[in-house]
Design an enzyme around this catalytic site. Structure first.
Site, PDB file in Angstrom:
ATOM      1  N   HIS A 101     -11.474 -16.883  21.738  1.00 52.72           N
ATOM      2  CA  HIS A 101     -12.101 -17.902  20.888  1.00 52.72           C
ATOM      3  C   HIS A 101     -11.542 -19.288  21.188  1.00 52.72           C
ATOM      4  O   HIS A 101     -11.617 -20.179  20.349  1.00 52.72           O
ATOM      5  CB  HIS A 101     -11.920 -17.541  19.414  1.00 52.72           C
ATOM      6  CG  HIS A 101     -12.627 -16.281  19.043  1.00 52.72           C
ATOM      7  ND1 HIS A 101     -13.989 -16.216  18.887  1.00 52.72           N
ATOM      8  CD2 HIS A 101     -12.165 -15.032  18.852  1.00 52.72           C
ATOM      9  CE1 HIS A 101     -14.342 -14.974  18.598  1.00 52.72           C
ATOM     10  NE2 HIS A 101     -13.240 -14.231  18.578  1.00 52.72           N
ATOM     11  N   LYS A 116      11.032 -15.654  20.831  1.00 50.12           N
ATOM     12  CA  LYS A 116      12.188 -15.212  21.639  1.00 50.12           C
ATOM     13  C   LYS A 116      12.185 -15.896  22.999  1.00 50.12           C
ATOM     14  O   LYS A 116      13.213 -16.385  23.460  1.00 50.12           O
ATOM     15  CB  LYS A 116      12.167 -13.690  21.861  1.00 50.12           C
ATOM     16  CG  LYS A 116      12.674 -12.792  20.783  1.00 50.12           C
ATOM     17  CD  LYS A 116      14.115 -12.905  20.412  1.00 50.12           C
ATOM     18  CE  LYS A 116      14.395 -13.953  19.376  1.00 50.12           C
ATOM     19  NZ  LYS A 116      13.925 -13.793  18.024  1.00 50.12           N
ATOM     20  N   GLU A 165       6.407 -13.227  17.426  1.00 44.50           N
ATOM     21  CA  GLU A 165       7.867 -13.137  17.536  1.00 44.50           C
ATOM     22  C   GLU A 165       8.294 -13.167  19.011  1.00 44.50           C
ATOM     23  O   GLU A 165       9.284 -13.810  19.373  1.00 44.50           O
ATOM     24  CB  GLU A 165       8.361 -11.858  16.829  1.00 44.50           C
ATOM     25  CG  GLU A 165       9.773 -11.395  17.127  1.00 44.50           C
ATOM     26  CD  GLU A 165      10.849 -12.455  16.895  1.00 44.50           C
ATOM     27  OE1 GLU A 165      10.563 -13.507  16.322  1.00 44.50           O
ATOM     28  OE2 GLU A 165      11.992 -12.224  17.328  1.00 44.50           O
ATOM     29  N   CYS A 175      26.132 -26.388  11.702  1.00 43.65           N
ATOM     30  CA  CYS A 175      27.500 -26.885  11.764  1.00 43.65           C
ATOM     31  C   CYS A 175      28.490 -25.793  11.366  1.00 43.65           C
ATOM     32  O   CYS A 175      28.254 -25.044  10.428  1.00 43.65           O
ATOM     33  CB  CYS A 175      27.761 -28.091  10.866  1.00 43.65           C
ATOM     34  SG  CYS A 175      26.634 -29.448  11.154  1.00 43.65           S
ATOM     35  N   ASN A 191      28.870 -30.301   6.163  1.00 45.38           N
ATOM     36  CA  ASN A 191      27.701 -29.550   6.607  1.00 45.38           C
ATOM     37  C   ASN A 191      26.627 -29.766   5.553  1.00 45.38           C
ATOM     38  O   ASN A 191      26.914 -29.630   4.360  1.00 45.38           O
ATOM     39  CB  ASN A 191      28.063 -28.060   6.711  1.00 45.38           C
ATOM     40  CG  ASN A 191      26.884 -27.206   7.098  1.00 45.38           C
ATOM     41  OD1 ASN A 191      25.877 -27.703   7.610  1.00 45.38           O
ATOM     42  ND2 ASN A 191      26.989 -25.911   6.866  1.00 45.38           N
ATOM     43  N   GLY A 192      25.429 -30.116   5.981  1.00 46.19           N
ATOM     44  CA  GLY A 192      24.367 -30.340   5.004  1.00 46.19           C
ATOM     45  C   GLY A 192      23.757 -31.709   5.184  1.00 46.19           C
ATOM     46  O   GLY A 192      23.993 -32.369   6.201  1.00 46.19           O
ATOM     47  N   ARG A 204      26.910 -21.920  15.331  1.00 44.42           N
ATOM     48  CA  ARG A 204      26.340 -22.664  14.206  1.00 44.42           C
ATOM     49  C   ARG A 204      25.985 -24.110  14.573  1.00 44.42           C
ATOM     50  O   ARG A 204      25.347 -24.820  13.783  1.00 44.42           O
ATOM     51  CB  ARG A 204      27.310 -22.688  13.037  1.00 44.42           C
ATOM     52  CG  ARG A 204      27.662 -21.331  12.509  1.00 44.42           C
ATOM     53  CD  ARG A 204      28.610 -21.458  11.364  1.00 44.42           C
ATOM     54  NE  ARG A 204      27.949 -22.014  10.198  1.00 44.42           N
ATOM     55  CZ  ARG A 204      27.289 -21.305   9.298  1.00 44.42           C
ATOM     56  NH1 ARG A 204      27.211 -19.999   9.444  1.00 44.42           N
ATOM     57  NH2 ARG A 204      26.722 -21.864   8.277  1.00 44.42           N
ATOM     58  N   GLU A 222      12.737 -19.876  22.710  1.00 41.94           N
ATOM     59  CA  GLU A 222      14.037 -20.417  22.289  1.00 41.94           C
ATOM     60  C   GLU A 222      15.138 -20.209  23.314  1.00 41.94           C
ATOM     61  O   GLU A 222      16.040 -21.032  23.398  1.00 41.94           O
ATOM     62  CB  GLU A 222      14.447 -19.921  20.902  1.00 41.94           C
ATOM     63  CG  GLU A 222      14.829 -18.470  20.798  1.00 41.94           C
ATOM     64  CD  GLU A 222      15.197 -18.055  19.358  1.00 41.94           C
ATOM     65  OE1 GLU A 222      15.721 -18.864  18.594  1.00 41.94           O
ATOM     66  OE2 GLU A 222      14.950 -16.880  19.040  1.00 41.94           O
ATOM     67  N   TRP A 254      25.833 -29.835  14.612  1.00 39.21           N
ATOM     68  CA  TRP A 254      24.417 -29.755  14.972  1.00 39.21           C
ATOM     69  C   TRP A 254      23.798 -31.006  14.384  1.00 39.21           C
ATOM     70  O   TRP A 254      23.656 -31.136  13.173  1.00 39.21           O
ATOM     71  CB  TRP A 254      23.794 -28.494  14.382  1.00 39.21           C
ATOM     72  CG  TRP A 254      22.380 -28.281  14.821  1.00 39.21           C
ATOM     73  CD1 TRP A 254      21.950 -27.659  15.962  1.00 39.21           C
ATOM     74  CD2 TRP A 254      21.192 -28.682  14.117  1.00 39.21           C
ATOM     75  NE1 TRP A 254      20.573 -27.664  16.012  1.00 39.21           N
ATOM     76  CE2 TRP A 254      20.080 -28.277  14.899  1.00 39.21           C
ATOM     77  CE3 TRP A 254      20.948 -29.345  12.929  1.00 39.21           C
ATOM     78  CZ2 TRP A 254      18.772 -28.511  14.527  1.00 39.21           C
ATOM     79  CZ3 TRP A 254      19.635 -29.586  12.545  1.00 39.21           C
ATOM     80  CH2 TRP A 254      18.563 -29.159  13.344  1.00 39.21           C
ATOM     81  N   LYS A 293      22.339 -21.296  14.652  1.00 39.88           N
ATOM     82  CA  LYS A 293      22.068 -19.966  14.114  1.00 39.88           C
ATOM     83  C   LYS A 293      21.553 -20.009  12.685  1.00 39.88           C
ATOM     84  O   LYS A 293      20.628 -19.303  12.328  1.00 39.88           O
ATOM     85  CB  LYS A 293      23.366 -19.144  14.189  1.00 39.88           C
ATOM     86  CG  LYS A 293      23.225 -17.726  13.679  1.00 39.88           C
ATOM     87  CD  LYS A 293      22.324 -16.914  14.583  1.00 39.88           C
ATOM     88  CE  LYS A 293      22.113 -15.501  14.103  1.00 39.88           C
ATOM     89  NZ  LYS A 293      20.945 -14.901  14.766  1.00 39.88           N
TER      90      LYS A 293
HETATM   91  O1  M6R Z   1      19.026 -16.500   8.889  1.00 37.77           O
HETATM   92  P1  M6R Z   1      17.537 -16.439   8.801  1.00 37.77           P
HETATM   93  O2  M6R Z   1      16.987 -15.095   9.120  1.00 37.77           O
HETATM   94  O3  M6R Z   1      17.016 -16.925   7.471  1.00 37.77           O
HETATM   95  O4  M6R Z   1      17.011 -17.442   9.888  1.00 37.77           O
HETATM   96  C1  M6R Z   1      15.647 -17.744  10.008  1.00 37.77           C
HETATM   97  C2  M6R Z   1      15.328 -18.426  11.320  1.00 37.77           C
HETATM   98  O5  M6R Z   1      16.013 -19.639  11.412  1.00 37.77           O
HETATM   99  C3  M6R Z   1      15.683 -17.547  12.515  1.00 37.77           C
HETATM  100  O6  M6R Z   1      15.041 -16.314  12.457  1.00 37.77           O
HETATM  101  C4  M6R Z   1      15.307 -18.249  13.831  1.00 37.77           C
HETATM  102  O7  M6R Z   1      13.915 -18.334  13.928  1.00 37.77           O
HETATM  103  C5  M6R Z   1      15.905 -17.488  15.023  1.00 37.77           C
HETATM  104  N1  M6R Z   1      16.573 -18.394  15.904  1.00 37.77           N
HETATM  105  C6  M6R Z   1      14.913 -16.763  15.837  1.00 37.77           C
HETATM  106  O8  M6R Z   1      15.496 -16.006  16.835  1.00 37.77           O
END
Ligand code: M6R
Length: 585
Positions: free
Chosen positions: A490, A471, A467, A2, A95-96, A28, A474, A71, A580
């Protein structure tokens, strides 16, 4: 999670200023939005479902307004659930998560709720306290006592000029203009007006009216003094410029950010390494991409300084908490420094006497401020939801930290680490050009219609395979899964059939032979490596990086993920269901 933004000042276009500021915070949260504008005695609210980026709304003249991009947590994406929420004289954005909101709701049977949110319960509680005779400050303090969980709220009250803000856990920052004050969940919202900021700390509240801001303790009401801080972010850094999306802009910024990340005095690195050396157990704590960085760091430390570190996703740490005590080192990696799961681990660890080192991109974030020592990564604002430049900067810093750890036994190790990273950065510089991007896009075109994709790597390239999967998942919504190269056979190899794309990170003999096993089952092999093995159907060249291969190898995948999203007509900056900064548990 948010975006929150408010302004109180002298200009008469507060509504449009809030609309503009919220557009900069859209990363956000972007499923719905709303803006409240003070018009004389009344507070008017406009709310809509959908993204705010394209909105061209006109607002009545006003000097005070506040807004929110949502969000969703409690209740679906509807206009009714969008913030601000109004109850009686109170208008509120939040927010929260109000964890015990259902219990609190039971005491409010005289109010007919219009939404399914926990936020409306806060507004109703506040209104009841005010109706009961408390002034707004007292009412906010009383209601904050009742809330379990992390929150940031902004409150406007009918007939009472100014805007109130309070926080416990979720970020809020004040921008101090000459004639106006801003409150936002992140700096880019007001960066075009001011670079002078105050951070609202946990357990604090503030009342703003024009250029005035009065801070106080959220429990006791005692006034709190604040220091003005000047931030060195520029508006260009926070804008897309000539790029179509933040994600590709930030991928290209890796030309500079890897070098910036290692711009720390040797002494500072040594002190951070000493914290690890003196520790009785070292835990790297992080979420999502930052967790994959930590997993790569595990290999760096094993290889470079011979230290075994424990890497735990923050949400899983409760199961290992019995091992945290006085003398344990918790190393938190977080781009935003506001991730709730990470913060919780640190707060609990601190109470037990653990020492905290933080590696964040936001120096003044909650994670950085709770830490005993902090190493910023200096990557500049990262706005695309998918973390790219922050991830490689964090990796570069962890690589250097492992060298600082080795320096204790091996003089000159920091210099050697820095030299390797400088060479890595300069070869990445060669990679990040339009021709290379075009080549990656061609590969994306060949696989974009495939529903499943697998990635393999070994050593520090194994966490990069994980990772790479994040990418691709998402931003392109293609089902992608990463594996340790030797693990595929396996079990998961059963999923390989004709034309299934497999990204192979590395060209060492073992990984190449794993690639051959996949190819024998019909897989299309996309090699990401310094040399072109025969088994590769496509080859995305990366430089040979002498131990820091993980940093270079993830970059083609970032570009590939971006182009897969574009080819599918998706917005890579704002993927569905994501935000984010994950400030809720
Ligand atoms: O702000 P942070 O690095 O703590 O965020 C952690 C994850 O939420 C963040 O890396 C998320 O996995 C990303 N969207 C990945 O690209």
């Amino acid at each position: 999670m948010c975006g929150i933004f408010a302004v109180s000042g002298e200009r008469n276009d507060a509504g449009s200023m809030v609309l503009k500021g919220l557009k900069k915070l859209e990363y956000r949260g972007y499923d719905s939005w709303g803006i409240a504008v003070r018009e004389g005695e009344k507070i008017d609210v406009e709310k809509q479902v959908g993204k705010i980026s394209g909105v061209k709304q006109k607002f009545p003249p006003a000097t005070e307004a506040m807004g929110h991009t949502r969000w969703a947590t409690h209740g679906g994406v509807t206009k009714e659930n969008a913030h601000p929420h109004q109850v009686g004289k109170v208008t509120l954005v939040h927010n929260g998560i109000f964890e015990n909101y259902l219990e609190a709701k039971k005491s409010l049977d005289d109010w007919k709720f219009h939404s399914e949110t926990d936020t409306e319960v806060i507004a109703a509680l506040l209104d009841r306290e005010i109706q009961g005779g408390k002034n707004t400050a007292e009412a906010i303090r009383a209601v904050a006592e009742k809330i379990e969980g992390r929150f940031a709220i902004l409150v406007m009250v009918e007939g009472e000029p100014g805007i109130w803000a309070a926080r416990r856990g979720s970020p809020l920052i004040l921008g101090r203009g000459e004639t106006e004050t801003f409150i936002a969940s992140d700096i880019p919202a007001f960066l075009e007006y001011t670079t002078t900021v105050n951070y609202l700390d946990d357990g604090e509240m503030v009342h703003i009216h024009g250029a005035q801001a009065n801070f106080s303790n959220l429990k006791t009401g005692t006034p709190v003094d604040k220091r003005n801080i000047t931030v060195d972010w520029t508006t260009e850094e926070a804008e897309k410029g000539e790029f179509a999306h933040f994600m590709i802009k930030e991928i290209f910024e890796q030309k500079q950010t890897i070098i910036r990340a290692i711009n720390h005095e040797d002494e500072k690195l040594r002190q951070a390494a000493a914290l690890l050396k003196q520790a009785n157990g070292v835990y790297f704590i992080a979420c999502g991409t930052a967790h994959k960085v930590a997993a790569a760091a595990e290999y760096f430390f094993a290889d470079i300084s011979g230290r075994k570190i424990n890497v735990v996703p923050a949400g899983e740490m409760p199961y290992f908490e019995r091992f945290v005590h006085e003398g344990t080192a918790l190393i938190a990696i977080s781009q935003s420094g506001e991730t709730a799961d990470v913060l919780e681990v640190l707060e609990r660890g601190k109470k037990k006497g653990a020492k905290i080192l933080s590696i964040t991109n936001v120096e003044t974030s909650s994670v950085a401020r709770i830490a005993d020592a902090h190493l910023p990564i200096f990557a500049g604002p990262e706005k695309a939801v998918a973390s790219t430049k922050a991830a490689t900067a964090q990796m570069a810093l962890c690589f250097l930290l492992a060298h600082a750890d080795a320096e204790m036994r091996e003089r000159g190790s920091i210099n050697r680490g820095r030299e390797i990273l400088r060479t890595t950065a300069s070869s990445i510089n060669d990679l990040l050009n339009p021709r290379y991007e075009e080549h990656v896009r061609d590969v994306a075109e060949k696989i974009v219609d495939r529903p499943n994709l697998f990635i393999i790597g070994r050593g520090a390239l194994y966490p990069m395979a994980l990772e790479a999967a994040i990418k691709i998942q998402e931003v392109s919504y293609i089902h992608a899964q990463g594996f340790a190269a030797g693990e595929l056979k396996h079990g998961p190899i059963a999923l390989i059939e004709n034309r299934v794309p497999c990204l192979v990170l590395g060209d060492d003999p073992e990984t190449v032979s794993n690639a051959m096993e996949l190819k024998a089952r019909g897989a299309r092999i996309i090699g990401i490596a310094p040399t072109p093995a025969e088994v590769f159907d496509e080859w995305l060249r990366v430089p040979d990086c002498n131990g820091s291969q993980a940093i270079a190898s993830i970059i083609p995948v970032q570009i590939l993920a971006y182009h897969l999203a574009i080819l599918k007509g998706l917005d890579p900056d704002m993927p569905r269901n994501l935000a984010k900064s994950v400030t809720v548990k």
